[in-house]
Design a protein around this motif. Sequence first.
Motif, short mmCIF file in Angstrom:
data_model
loop_
_atom_site.label_atom_id
_atom_site.label_comp_id
_atom_site.label_asym_id
_atom_site.label_seq_id
_atom_site.Cartn_x
_atom_site.Cartn_y
_atom_site.Cartn_z
N VAL A 141 36.34 30.11 43.37
CA VAL A 141 35.05 29.84 42.76
C VAL A 141 34.27 31.22 42.45
N ARG A 142 34.37 32.18 43.55
CA ARG A 142 33.64 33.40 43.33
C ARG A 142 34.48 34.29 42.43
N ARG A 143 35.79 34.38 42.45
CA ARG A 143 36.30 35.14 41.44
C ARG A 143 36.44 34.73 39.97
N GLY A 144 36.39 33.31 39.87
CA GLY A 144 36.28 32.90 38.65
C GLY A 144 34.78 32.82 38.11
N GLY A 145 33.98 32.84 38.87
CA GLY A 145 32.64 33.07 38.37
C GLY A 145 32.24 34.66 37.77
N ARG A 146 33.06 35.56 38.61
CA ARG A 146 32.90 37.03 38.22
C ARG A 146 33.80 37.13 36.82
N SER A 147 35.10 36.50 36.76
CA SER A 147 35.85 36.54 35.46
C SER A 147 35.03 36.14 34.43
N LEU A 148 34.46 34.91 34.54
CA LEU A 148 33.74 34.22 33.40
C LEU A 148 32.41 35.40 33.01
N ARG A 149 31.73 35.90 34.12
CA ARG A 149 30.74 36.93 33.67
C ARG A 149 31.16 38.16 32.90
N ARG A 150 32.22 38.70 33.33
CA ARG A 150 33.10 39.61 32.74
C ARG A 150 33.44 39.45 31.14
N ARG A 151 33.87 38.48 31.02
CA ARG A 151 34.40 37.79 29.86
C ARG A 151 33.25 37.83 28.90
N ARG A 152 32.31 37.06 29.27
CA ARG A 152 30.90 36.92 28.54
C ARG A 152 30.40 38.41 28.20
N ALA A 153 30.39 39.30 29.11
CA ALA A 153 29.81 40.48 28.50
C ALA A 153 30.63 41.27 27.71
N LEU A 154 31.83 41.28 27.73
CA LEU A 154 32.79 41.80 26.92
C LEU A 154 32.63 41.19 25.56
N ARG A 155 32.64 39.73 25.37
CA ARG A 155 32.29 39.25 24.16
C ARG A 155 30.78 39.64 23.63
N ARG A 156 29.83 39.77 24.27
CA ARG A 156 28.67 40.19 23.84
C ARG A 156 28.75 41.73 23.34
#
Length: 84
Positions: free
Chosen positions: A32-47
């Motif tokens: 769950v921790r790694r998945g959350g980090r991955s989602l935050r990185r993906r969202r930041a990259l998209r922005r």
Amino acid sequence: MSQYERKESAVRRILEGAQPAAVPPELFDEAVRRGGRSLRRRRALRRLLWLVLLAAAVAFTVWACAARPWVEPPSDTTPPLTRW
């Protein structure tokens, strides 16, 4: 027996076998921790990519307004005079 039937029977044997044990809770928390980090990185990259695209569109608009590439440039030479 065809290759498809052999693959199907192999999959059925695997699925009918013993079920794996439950997932340890610490493994779940780590996932769950790694998945959350991955989602935050993906969202930041998209922005960031959207911001770069917007900046490129603004830069192109400013350039087009200043350079006006659709207007024919003025002639460097004058037309020849044939009648006096």
